[in-house]
Write an enzyme that holds these catalytic residues in place. Structure first.
Site, short mmCIF file in Angstrom:
data_model
loop_
_atom_site.label_atom_id
_atom_site.label_comp_id
_atom_site.label_asym_id
_atom_site.label_seq_id
_atom_site.Cartn_x
_atom_site.Cartn_y
_atom_site.Cartn_z
N ARG A 45 -41.75 -52.01 -44.11
CA ARG A 45 -42.90 -51.44 -44.80
C ARG A 45 -43.88 -52.53 -45.20
O ARG A 45 -43.53 -53.69 -45.34
CB ARG A 45 -42.45 -50.65 -46.03
CG ARG A 45 -41.77 -51.48 -47.08
CD ARG A 45 -41.11 -50.62 -48.15
NE ARG A 45 -42.10 -49.91 -48.95
CZ ARG A 45 -42.09 -48.58 -49.12
NH1 ARG A 45 -41.14 -47.84 -48.59
NH2 ARG A 45 -42.99 -48.00 -49.86
N GLU A 72 -44.84 -37.09 -47.85
CA GLU A 72 -44.35 -36.16 -48.86
C GLU A 72 -45.53 -35.94 -49.81
O GLU A 72 -46.07 -36.93 -50.34
CB GLU A 72 -43.18 -36.83 -49.58
CG GLU A 72 -42.27 -35.87 -50.25
CD GLU A 72 -41.17 -36.59 -51.03
OE1 GLU A 72 -40.79 -37.71 -50.64
OE2 GLU A 72 -40.74 -36.03 -52.04
N LYS A 114 -45.40 -44.89 -54.74
CA LYS A 114 -46.09 -43.76 -55.36
C LYS A 114 -45.65 -43.58 -56.80
O LYS A 114 -46.46 -43.22 -57.65
CB LYS A 114 -45.82 -42.48 -54.55
CG LYS A 114 -46.79 -42.33 -53.40
CD LYS A 114 -46.61 -41.01 -52.69
CE LYS A 114 -45.52 -41.12 -51.67
NZ LYS A 114 -45.38 -39.92 -50.83
P1 ATP Z 1 -43.49 -44.44 -51.60
O1 ATP Z 1 -42.35 -45.39 -51.63
O2 ATP Z 1 -44.82 -45.10 -51.79
O3 ATP Z 1 -43.32 -43.23 -52.44
P2 ATP Z 1 -42.65 -42.88 -49.42
O4 ATP Z 1 -41.94 -43.48 -48.30
O5 ATP Z 1 -41.80 -42.12 -50.37
O6 ATP Z 1 -43.55 -43.96 -50.10
P3 ATP Z 1 -43.80 -40.78 -47.86
O7 ATP Z 1 -44.85 -39.82 -48.21
O8 ATP Z 1 -42.43 -40.30 -47.64
O9 ATP Z 1 -43.82 -41.90 -48.98
O10 ATP Z 1 -44.27 -41.66 -46.63
C1 ATP Z 1 -44.76 -41.11 -45.43
C2 ATP Z 1 -44.55 -42.11 -44.35
O11 ATP Z 1 -45.21 -43.32 -44.65
C3 ATP Z 1 -43.09 -42.43 -44.16
O12 ATP Z 1 -42.79 -42.43 -42.79
C4 ATP Z 1 -42.93 -43.80 -44.74
O13 ATP Z 1 -41.94 -44.50 -44.08
C5 ATP Z 1 -44.32 -44.41 -44.54
N1 ATP Z 1 -44.60 -45.41 -45.55
C6 ATP Z 1 -44.55 -45.26 -46.89
N2 ATP Z 1 -44.83 -46.42 -47.52
C7 ATP Z 1 -45.06 -47.34 -46.55
C8 ATP Z 1 -45.39 -48.73 -46.56
N3 ATP Z 1 -45.54 -49.41 -47.70
N4 ATP Z 1 -45.56 -49.34 -45.37
C9 ATP Z 1 -45.42 -48.66 -44.22
N5 ATP Z 1 -45.11 -47.36 -44.15
C10 ATP Z 1 -44.92 -46.69 -45.29
MG MG Z 2 -40.46 -40.90 -48.61
#
Ligand code: ATP
Ligand code: MG
Length: 567
Positions: free
Chosen positions: A259, A34, A269
């Site tokens: 994760r 995202e 984020k």
């Molecule tokens: P955050 O919680 O940091 O905002 P998010 O999941 O909202 O992370 P996205 O941009 O939606 O951020 O993530 C893109 C991809 O990366 C998704 O498939 C998500 O599952 C994966 N992802 C995000 N954070 C992690 C993590 N700490 N470990 C492994 N994969 C992750």
């Molecule tokens: Mg997300």
């Protein structure tokens, strides 16, 4: 990209599908960020997993931006994310997609759900919707608008699209089950009105699909076979399934993994944005940040990050990985690729009293003992040198083998020297050492079987280049900055996470170093040339320290002492 063919639970699932023929042997994954912030090391885990597993099976991996929330998304993030994925070494070919490319189709899908009586326009306020939703222990309550006739819903949804409502006045909801044990199924919002300009679709849309309404269908549109995501989305899977089944489109298999969490930092984020906006760091790419761009600026290599992701593997069990595991991989990689140079961070002046005043000798030094092709260089030696302040003790404890009064040590690639005199200022601080050298030890080898216990690095004072060094420590002073629910994570920021040392003294040939060049400062640490460098002044970021033999010894001694006490 990584050459390991790591087996994990995801590959087991894929093997089963291949055996049953579920996806006709196809493996097609995607990395779906995202664009509401920069990528971090946790995302790297997901990137490696998605791209590597597709490659292992001869499949494909898309890069898709899930850009459904223009209120928080920006072109800057899209650009940074694209750069970071490419830098990590992954190639999505011509398959760069955006959920916003599918806004028309998603709109049609929503209309379809209204038509079959599975979606309705709700005019409860945001707060009311939250209240009606219920809790984990109490069921939700149905909205009074839930049983509107289909025709009315169609008209109202069009009105939403055409700007006939203000933000918050109406939403489109799926009609599922307000009593479901899974809160995600309690008539989730599909579309909301947002008064925001979208980075890609501009002002075309007044309504935007919720992430949950866009994500699964975007996967379906791209015919993703294995939709890999983190465990938090396990409870969303029934909802994605519901959308796909009711719209009757291609059905990917969602697979959830744990994760990555890393000690001494935060990986959300929302929190990383706060660090940037509140000025705790100098930006998203601050070398203390766990972002990909921060790690890059810190001197990390893509290979080190990939090796790290490979080592930690993929599983279902939540946990926190210790930061030293990441540091281990950058040390391994830089040990192979970084040229060695001599640099003095805490200078102590040494005058070689029996060395000719005007003589300068060019000493041959090995660039990388791990890589013969890196060759050698010449480095100037003269009468006045700097050595590392920590390499001298006037009154050394028993196990300190470096320079001390009356003691002989080797200057790397140069000569054996002996310390004869310690010069101090009025306050008693040491300002200079007077030493003599043995001309017969040129190159650092004794003609006899004379031994010295230490080899020190040095630079010639007249030739060395002054530079700035930024010495980083962990951004947080505790292992788990998020664990204390009473205190904000920013309270645990390490006040000493960056120490600037200016000047340090480096070998003269570094004058030509370029931004991004990586070096091992012998006996100290790995460093990278920072982008703040100017032609007249280099700035070095400390990537990671070498293991410090003296400290290791002290730790060992400490342990022994403890053991003895126990006994
Ligand atoms: P955050 O919680 O940091 O905002 P998010 O999941 O909202 O992370 P996205 O941009 O939606 O951020 O993530 C893109 C991809 O990366 C998704 O498939 C998500 O599952 C994966 N992802 C995000 N954070 C992690 C993590 N700490 N470990 C492994 N994969 C992750
Ligand atoms: Mg997300």
């Amino acid at each position: 990209m990584t050459d390991s063919n790591n087996r994990n639970f995801v590959s087991e699932i894929i093997d089963e599908h291949n055996e049953s023929g579920r996806f006709e042997g196809r493996v097609h994954t995607r990395f779906p960020p995202e664009p509401n912030g920069y990528l971090h090391i946790g995302h790297a885990k997901s990137i490696c997993l998605n791209f590597d597993i597709a490659a292992q099976y001869g499949g494909l991996c898309n890069l898709r931006f899930d850009d459904t929330n223009p209120a928080k998304e920006e072109q800057e993030y899209i650009d940074a994310i694209t750069e970071d994925v490419r830098w990590l070494g992954y190639d999505w070919g011509d398959r760069l997609y955006f959920a916003s490319d599918y806004f028309d189709r998603l709109y049609d899908m929503a209309v379809e759900l209204i038509r079959i009586g599975r979606a309705y326009v709700d005019e409860l306020s945001t707060d009311e919707i939250r209240e009606y939703r219920g809790t984990l222990t109490s069921p939700g309550v149905e909205s009074p608008y839930r049983d509107r006739p289909i025709a009315e819903n169609l008209a109202l949804f069009e009105k939403m699209r055409d700007g006939g409502f203000n933000e918050g006045e109406a939403v489109l909801r799926a009609k599922i089950d307000m009593k479901s044990g899974n809160i995600n199924l309690r008539d989730p919002v599909m579309y909301r009105i947002l008064d925001a300009r979208h980075p890609r679709t501009g002002d075309k849309w007044k309504i935007y699909p919720m992430y949950d309404f866009a994500h699964g269908q975007s996967d379906s549109i791209e015919e993703i076979t294995h939709s890999i995501c983190t465990l938090e989305y396990e409870d969303h899977r029934p909802l994605y399934d519901w959308y796909l089944d009711n719209i009757e489109i291609f059905h990917p298999q969602q697979i959830e993994f744990a994760r990555l969490n890393l000690s001494h930092t935060v990986l959300s984020k929302r929190k990383l944005i706060r660090l940037v906006q509140e000025g705790h760091v100098r930006g998203w790419d601050d070398p203390r940040m766990p972002t990909i761009s921060g790690l890059r600026r810190r001197g990390y290599t893509p290979a080190a990050i990939r090796d790290f992701c490979d080592e930690i593997g993929v599983g279902k069990v939540k946990g926190v990985v210790a930061l030293h595991k990441l540091e281990y991989h950058i040390r391994q990689d830089l040990n192979r690729r970084a040229n060695r140079v001599m640099a003095v961070i805490n200078p102590l002046k040494v005058v070689i009293t029996n060395y000719p005043d005007d003589l300068v000798e060019e000493m041959e030094a090995v660039n990388n003992p791990e890589d013969e092709s890196a060759g050698t260089r010449l480095t100037p030696f003269s009468k006045v040198l700097y050595i590392e302040g920590d390499d001298f003790m006037e009154d050394p404890p028993r196990k300190f083998f470096r320079l001390a009064p009356g003691r002989e040590v080797r200057l790397r690639y140069a000569y054996f020297i002996t310390c004869n005199e310690v010069i101090k200022d009025d306050s008693g601080a040491i300002t200079e050492l007077r030493c003599t050298y043995d001309p017969a030890t040129r190159g650092g080898a004794a003609p006899d079987d004379r031994r010295v216990k230490a080899t020190l690095h040095w630079v010639s004072a007249a030739h060395a280049v002054k530079a700035e060094a930024r010495l980083y420590d962990t951004l947080f002073s505790v292992e788990y900055p998020e664990r204390d629910s009473e205190r904000d994570f920013t309270e645990f920021i390490n006040p000493d996470s960056m120490k600037v040392v200016d000047p340090i003294y480096v070998e003269p040939h570094l004058r030509d170093a370029q931004i991004g060049d990586r070096f091992q400062f012998e006996r100290l640490a790995y460093f990278v040339v920072d982008e703040d460098s100017k032609p007249e002044k280099l700035v070095f970021n400390r990537t990671v320290a070498l293991r410090d033999q003296w400290r290791k010894h002290q730790n060992k001694a400490g342990k022994k002492r403890k053991q003895r006490r126990k006994r």
